[in-house]
Design an enzyme around this catalytic site. Structure first.
Site, PDB file in Angstrom:
ATOM      1  N   VAL A  75     124.195  -7.802   1.775  1.00  0.00           N
ATOM      2  CA  VAL A  75     125.183  -7.215   2.559  1.00  0.00           C
ATOM      3  C   VAL A  75     124.478  -6.157   3.712  1.00  0.00           C
ATOM      4  CG1 VAL A  75     127.095  -7.443   1.264  1.00  0.00           C
ATOM      5  CG2 VAL A  75     125.768  -5.455   0.697  1.00  0.00           C
ATOM      6  N   TYR A  77     119.040   9.085   0.403  1.00  0.00           N
ATOM      7  CA  TYR A  77     120.371   8.473  -0.693  1.00  0.00           C
ATOM      8  C   TYR A  77     121.593   9.394  -0.050  1.00  0.00           C
ATOM      9  CZ  TYR A  77     122.894   6.858  -4.690  1.00  0.00           C
ATOM     10  OH  TYR A  77     123.990   6.564  -5.562  1.00  0.00           O
TER      11      TYR A  77
END
Ligand SMILES: NC(=O)c1ccc[n+]([C@@H]2O[C@H](COP(=O)([O-])OP(=O)(O)OC[C@H]3O[C@@H](n4cnc5c(N)ncnc54)[C@H](O)[C@@H]3O)[C@@H](O)[C@H]2O)c1
Length: 253
Positions: free
Chosen positions: A67, A160
């Site tokens: 994705v 992150y």
């Protein structure tokens, strides 16, 4: 079960559905009678969980896709639409990190890769889901952020934390855009959950981490799936743009 809590037959796309929190969502939603598309880049695990829920009578489909790729994401949604004609629920679970570094050691290519994995992937999937949800006048989008996107924690990584905070901005902005169409867009921010990936990252510091959690334990993937389920039900109709923290009391606004 009343109509507001039922997701029976609702066509659901779960990215990263082959392991960890995504797998728990797939199992939970299949048990609730949803039609589930497991979208994952790992064909072995993806096929395995899909066959497992199908054996329990779920209407399910495995789609192999990365994705972070716009073309693979587009094709994944094309296959789901070909099978069921609509998407009512999208759970964006694919994401994560493996290493943490001091900023001076942070490589640019890793920064780009983590931002693509955690943030661009959410954009790409929402972009594919929004038109069919708009056509239906109904939709539930749940984006998986992290405690790392809510506050600073050294045990996770710089890129992150940035990506997971980005998800919250995307969620709020998109929730406003899609609200007139009967579509809600919310985020879930888990604390520590010992998925296979995270169990490996934290294997040497779990006792230390547990001391920082009021409940003194990591969360279960199914405990995160419970929150995701609620935000995916018809009954969560007036909740949009919010972030649900599920972290055993480790961090709160
Ligand atoms: N586990 C935790 O402690 C924790 C805490 C906060 C947030 N999260 C978030 O929850 C989500 C799930 O994490 P986890 O640790 O439960 O799962 P995990 O890392 O164990 O498994 C993730 C699944 O996603 C798939 N995947 C990874 N990249 C993909 C891609 N580009 N395209 C398609 N599929 C892909 C993997 O093949 C795997 O099946 C992630 O977004 C993660 O950042 C996890």
């Amino acid at each position: 079960m009343n109509e507001r809590s039922s997701i029976k037959d609702h066509v659901t796309v779960v990215t990263g559905g082959a392991a960890g929190i995504g797998e728990a969502v797939v199992s939970r939603f299949a048990a609730e009678g949803a039609r589930v598309a497991v979208v994952d880049k790992d064909p072995d695990k993806g096929n395995s969980i899909t066959e497992k829920i199908k054996a329990d009578d779920a209407d399910a489909l495995f789609v192999r896709a990365d994705v972070t790729s716009a073309s693979e994401t587009k094709e994944a949604f094309r296959l789901v639409l070909e099978r069921w004609g609509k998407v009512e629920i999208l759970v964006n679970c694919a994401g994560g990190f493996f290493e943490t570094h001091a900023i001076e050691d942070q490589k640019e290519e890793d920064w780009d890769a983590i931002l693509a994995w955690n943030l661009k992937s959410v954009f790409l999937c929402c972009r594919e889901a929004a038109p069919t949800m708009k056509k239906e006048g109904y939709g539930r989008i749940v984006n998986i952020s992290s405690q790392a996107g809510r506050t600073g924690i050294l045990e996770t990584a710089l890129h992150y934390g940035a990506a997971k905070a980005g998800i919250l901005g995307l969620t709020r902005r998109l929730s406003v855009e899609l609200a007139p169409h009967g579509i809600t867009v919310n985020a879930v921010a888990p604390g520590v959950v010992l998925s296979p990936r995270v169990a490996e990252i934290h294997k040497d510091r779990l006792p230390e981490i547990n001391k920082t959690i009021p409940m003194a334990r990591p969360g279960g993937a199914e405990e995160i799936a419970d929150g995701i389920w609620y935000l995916s039900t018809p009954g969560s109709s007036y909740i949009t743009g919010v972030t649900l923290d599920i972290n055993g009391g480790r961090w709160m606004t």
